[in-house]
Design a protein around this motif. Structure first.
Motif, PDB file in Angstrom:
ATOM      1  N   GLY A 210       0.889  -1.585  -0.034  1.00 22.61           N
ATOM      2  CA  GLY A 210       0.197  -0.167   0.219  1.00 22.61           C
ATOM      3  C   GLY A 210       0.828   1.412   0.676  1.00 22.61           C
ATOM      4  O   GLY A 210       2.158   1.235   0.391  1.00 22.61           O
ATOM      5  N   LEU A 211       0.387   2.257  -0.962  1.00 27.03           N
ATOM      6  CA  LEU A 211       0.898   3.702   0.071  1.00 27.03           C
ATOM      7  C   LEU A 211       0.064   4.879   0.062  1.00 27.03           C
ATOM      8  O   LEU A 211      -1.557   4.771  -1.174  1.00 27.03           O
ATOM      9  N   ARG A 212       0.409   5.780   0.018  1.00 22.28           N
ATOM     10  CA  ARG A 212      -0.251   6.729   0.750  1.00 22.28           C
ATOM     11  C   ARG A 212       0.184   8.424   0.904  1.00 22.28           C
ATOM     12  O   ARG A 212       1.448   8.308   1.084  1.00 22.28           O
ATOM     13  N   VAL A 213      -0.230   9.233   0.075  1.00 19.23           N
ATOM     14  CA  VAL A 213       0.563  10.527   0.253  1.00 19.23           C
ATOM     15  C   VAL A 213      -0.160  11.432   0.741  1.00 19.23           C
ATOM     16  O   VAL A 213      -1.816  11.766   0.336  1.00 19.23           O
ATOM     17  N   LEU A 214       0.464  11.334   1.776  1.00 21.68           N
ATOM     18  CA  LEU A 214      -0.446  12.646   2.705  1.00 21.68           C
ATOM     19  C   LEU A 214      -0.025  14.641   2.118  1.00 21.68           C
ATOM     20  O   LEU A 214       1.675  14.553   2.544  1.00 21.68           O
ATOM     21  N   GLU A 215      -0.886  14.911   2.275  1.00 25.78           N
ATOM     22  CA  GLU A 215      -0.342  16.206   2.464  1.00 25.78           C
ATOM     23  C   GLU A 215      -1.223  17.204   3.514  1.00 25.78           C
ATOM     24  O   GLU A 215      -2.134  17.236   3.766  1.00 25.78           O
ATOM     25  N   LEU A 216       0.025  18.248   3.718  1.00 25.52           N
ATOM     26  CA  LEU A 216      -0.760  18.539   5.665  1.00 25.52           C
ATOM     27  C   LEU A 216      -0.306  20.020   4.805  1.00 25.52           C
ATOM     28  O   LEU A 216       0.820  20.183   4.858  1.00 25.52           O
ATOM     29  N   GLU A 217      -0.839  21.150   5.258  1.00 28.62           N
ATOM     30  CA  GLU A 217      -0.944  22.299   5.222  1.00 28.62           C
ATOM     31  C   GLU A 217      -0.406  22.817   6.067  1.00 28.62           C
ATOM     32  O   GLU A 217       0.327  22.317   7.368  1.00 28.62           O
ATOM     33  N   PRO A 218       0.715  23.811   6.506  1.00 29.59           N
ATOM     34  CA  PRO A 218       1.141  24.699   7.868  1.00 29.59           C
ATOM     35  C   PRO A 218       0.664  24.770   8.819  1.00 29.59           C
ATOM     36  O   PRO A 218      -0.469  25.128   8.688  1.00 29.59           O
ATOM     37  N   GLY A 219       1.264  23.755   9.820  1.00 29.36           N
ATOM     38  CA  GLY A 219      -0.225  23.363  10.891  1.00 29.36           C
ATOM     39  C   GLY A 219      -0.621  22.644  11.297  1.00 29.36           C
ATOM     40  O   GLY A 219      -1.638  22.217  12.105  1.00 29.36           O
ATOM     41  N   GLY A 220      -0.594  21.304  10.198  1.00 29.82           N
ATOM     42  CA  GLY A 220      -1.646  20.334  10.074  1.00 29.82           C
ATOM     43  C   GLY A 220      -0.955  19.333  10.794  1.00 29.82           C
ATOM     44  O   GLY A 220      -0.175  19.305  10.766  1.00 29.82           O
ATOM     45  N   SER A 221      -2.407  18.555  10.863  1.00 29.94           N
ATOM     46  CA  SER A 221      -2.110  17.346  11.545  1.00 29.94           C
ATOM     47  C   SER A 221      -2.716  16.543  11.040  1.00 29.94           C
ATOM     48  O   SER A 221      -3.748  16.546  10.711  1.00 29.94           O
ATOM     49  N   HIS A 222      -2.487  15.207  11.079  1.00 33.30           N
ATOM     50  CA  HIS A 222      -2.707  13.601  10.787  1.00 33.30           C
ATOM     51  C   HIS A 222      -3.062  12.675  11.467  1.00 33.30           C
ATOM     52  O   HIS A 222      -2.003  12.068  11.873  1.00 33.30           O
ATOM     53  N   SER A 223      -4.267  12.621  11.965  1.00 34.93           N
ATOM     54  CA  SER A 223      -4.105  10.733  12.604  1.00 34.93           C
ATOM     55  C   SER A 223      -4.175   9.236  11.603  1.00 34.93           C
ATOM     56  O   SER A 223      -5.245   9.314  10.895  1.00 34.93           O
ATOM     57  N   LEU A 224      -2.818   8.821  11.686  1.00 37.53           N
ATOM     58  CA  LEU A 224      -3.253   7.277  11.306  1.00 37.53           C
ATOM     59  C   LEU A 224      -3.013   5.985  11.986  1.00 37.53           C
ATOM     60  O   LEU A 224      -2.689   5.942  12.990  1.00 37.53           O
ATOM     61  N   ALA A 225      -4.523   4.995  11.556  1.00 39.44           N
ATOM     62  CA  ALA A 225      -4.465   3.981  12.468  1.00 39.44           C
ATOM     63  C   ALA A 225      -3.980   3.332  11.002  1.00 39.44           C
ATOM     64  O   ALA A 225      -3.924   2.266  10.302  1.00 39.44           O
ATOM     65  N   ALA A 226      -2.896   2.235  11.502  1.00 37.59           N
ATOM     66  CA  ALA A 226      -2.354   1.415  11.457  1.00 37.59           C
ATOM     67  C   ALA A 226      -2.919   0.218  10.954  1.00 37.59           C
ATOM     68  O   ALA A 226      -2.723  -0.336   9.439  1.00 37.59           O
ATOM     69  N   GLY A 227      -3.809  -0.440  11.595  1.00 37.88           N
ATOM     70  CA  GLY A 227      -4.707  -1.362  10.926  1.00 37.88           C
ATOM     71  C   GLY A 227      -3.154  -2.415  11.263  1.00 37.88           C
ATOM     72  O   GLY A 227      -2.921  -2.892  12.131  1.00 37.88           O
ATOM     73  N   GLU A 228      -3.788  -3.134  10.216  1.00 42.17           N
ATOM     74  CA  GLU A 228      -3.150  -4.453   9.735  1.00 42.17           C
ATOM     75  C   GLU A 228      -2.251  -4.697   9.363  1.00 42.17           C
ATOM     76  O   GLU A 228      -1.099  -5.765   8.816  1.00 42.17           O
ATOM     77  N   SER A 229      -1.514  -3.014   8.706  1.00 42.82           N
ATOM     78  CA  SER A 229      -0.340  -2.849   8.155  1.00 42.82           C
ATOM     79  C   SER A 229       1.198  -2.192   9.046  1.00 42.82           C
ATOM     80  O   SER A 229       0.449  -1.519   9.870  1.00 42.82           O
ATOM     81  N   GLU A 230       1.467  -2.480   8.645  1.00 42.04           N
ATOM     82  CA  GLU A 230       3.123  -1.405   9.026  1.00 42.04           C
ATOM     83  C   GLU A 230       3.329  -0.588   8.190  1.00 42.04           C
ATOM     84  O   GLU A 230       3.252  -0.215   7.261  1.00 42.04           O
ATOM     85  N   TRP A 231       3.741   0.747   8.708  1.00 41.38           N
ATOM     86  CA  TRP A 231       3.836   1.508   7.703  1.00 41.38           C
ATOM     87  C   TRP A 231       5.332   2.277   7.967  1.00 41.38           C
ATOM     88  O   TRP A 231       5.796   2.206   8.658  1.00 41.38           O
ATOM     89  N   ILE A 232       5.651   3.233   6.661  1.00 43.22           N
ATOM     90  CA  ILE A 232       7.104   4.258   7.023  1.00 43.22           C
ATOM     91  C   ILE A 232       6.713   5.291   6.539  1.00 43.22           C
ATOM     92  O   ILE A 232       6.088   5.609   5.167  1.00 43.22           O
ATOM     93  N   VAL A 233       6.898   6.740   7.688  1.00 41.84           N
ATOM     94  CA  VAL A 233       6.587   7.776   7.106  1.00 41.84           C
ATOM     95  C   VAL A 233       7.699   8.830   6.290  1.00 41.84           C
ATOM     96  O   VAL A 233       8.479   8.419   7.204  1.00 41.84           O
TER      97      VAL A 233
END
Length: 296
Positions: free
Chosen positions: A36-59
């Motif tokens: 899987g692959l996601r590309v997250l876009e954050l505005e200045p001061g932005g944040s995002h909550s990631l629920a890993a679920g059944e996957s391991e992730w690298i940010v």
């Protein structure tokens, strides 16, 4: 993996956007089991909550830096100005965890993932420890940032690397495949290519069938495009003259052993024999790093 309106191997920029993600390719969307692959876009001061679920992730920062909080750990990722600007640090988020990703200045961040079984500890990957390899020679020269290669950073299933190809060069060449389990010869891996092209340029990517009815793609690729490879001979990836090409490879598969074993296309594998007689492209590395020539 059948090709339908919702499941295409070539994924143009924006066509798989979802919420804060400029690109979201989960195994269910790809029609396979692991990568899987996601590309997250954050505005200045932005944040995002990631629920890993059944996957391991690298940010992995593409542009900008961020803070990753997970499992009681806080990782400050310095990041980089762009994928053409330098090696970046990164953070590993285990399965069944939650992570908060925040960026004061904003940015774009790749979340490379793989469904897995083991729950490994959350960790920080320092940029200076990323092995940088110069692969190939002549106009097949490219740079590989092996930040999460099978033998460089511990994951359960996930394998991920970055490849930078100078303008005019061919990469992912000779065409190769990893769609069958052949112990000691070839590993079965699903793969995602995510592309960025320097200064708005373009490149080309080819996947040819390795079996009747297999994956067959010839795509003009630009920044934000992706190609899904469930099977097939993949390569070349061709950078147009004057425009360097970047791609992020995300791989995972069902094998008990995490390894990257490939077979070259029998009509093109001979090109490797010419590399020892040619110099590596003098434009490499594209940025300052402790690059070393590695296996070709």
């Amino acid at each position: 993996m059948s090709e339908t309106d919702d499941q295409k191997q070539y994924v143009p920029a924006g066509s798989a956007a979802s919420g804060p993600y400029a690109l979201r390719i989960d195994p269910e969307r790809a029609g396979w089991g692991y990568s899987g692959l996601r590309v997250l876009e954050l505005e200045p001061g932005g944040s995002h909550s990631l629920a890993a679920g059944e996957s391991e992730w690298i940010v992995l920062p593409l542009t900008g830096g961020c803070t990753v909080r997970t499992q009681g750990e806080t990782f400050e990722l310095r990041g980089r100005e762009s994928v053409f600007g330098g090696v970046t640090d990164f953070a590993y988020v285990p399965r069944d965890a939650r992570a908060q990703i925040a960026s004061g200045a904003g940015g774009r961040f790749a979340l490379a993932g793989a469904k897995c079984e083991r729950r490994l500890p959350a960790r920080y990957g320092p940029a200076p420890e990323v092995p940088v390899e110069l692969r190939g020679s002549g106009n097949c020269s490219r740079q590989v940032n092996n930040f999460a290669a099978a033998d460089t950073f511990a994951c359960d299933k996930l394998i991920a690397v970055e490849v930078l190809t100078p303008g005019g060069n061919w990469s992912s060449y000779p065409p190769h495949k990893h769609d069958e389990h052949r112990p000691g010869v070839e590993s079965e891996l699903e793969e995602i290519y995510y592309f960025e092209i320097d200064r708005g340029g373009m490149g080309y990517h080819r996947v040819s069938p390795s079996r009747p009815g297999g994956t067959d793609v010839l795509a003009e690729v630009r920044t934000g495009d992706a190609v899904l490879i469930p099977d097939g001979w993949h390569g070349p990836s061709i950078a147009a003259p004057g425009r360097d090409m970047y791609y992020l490879n995300v791989m995972a598969g069902p094998g008990d052993k995490r390894e990257w074993l490939i077979r070259d296309h029998p009509d093109h594998g001979w090109i490797r024999d010419t590399w020892p007689t040619q110099p590596v492209d003098p434009r490499l590395p594209l940025y300052e790093a402790d690059a070393q020539e590695g296996p070709r």
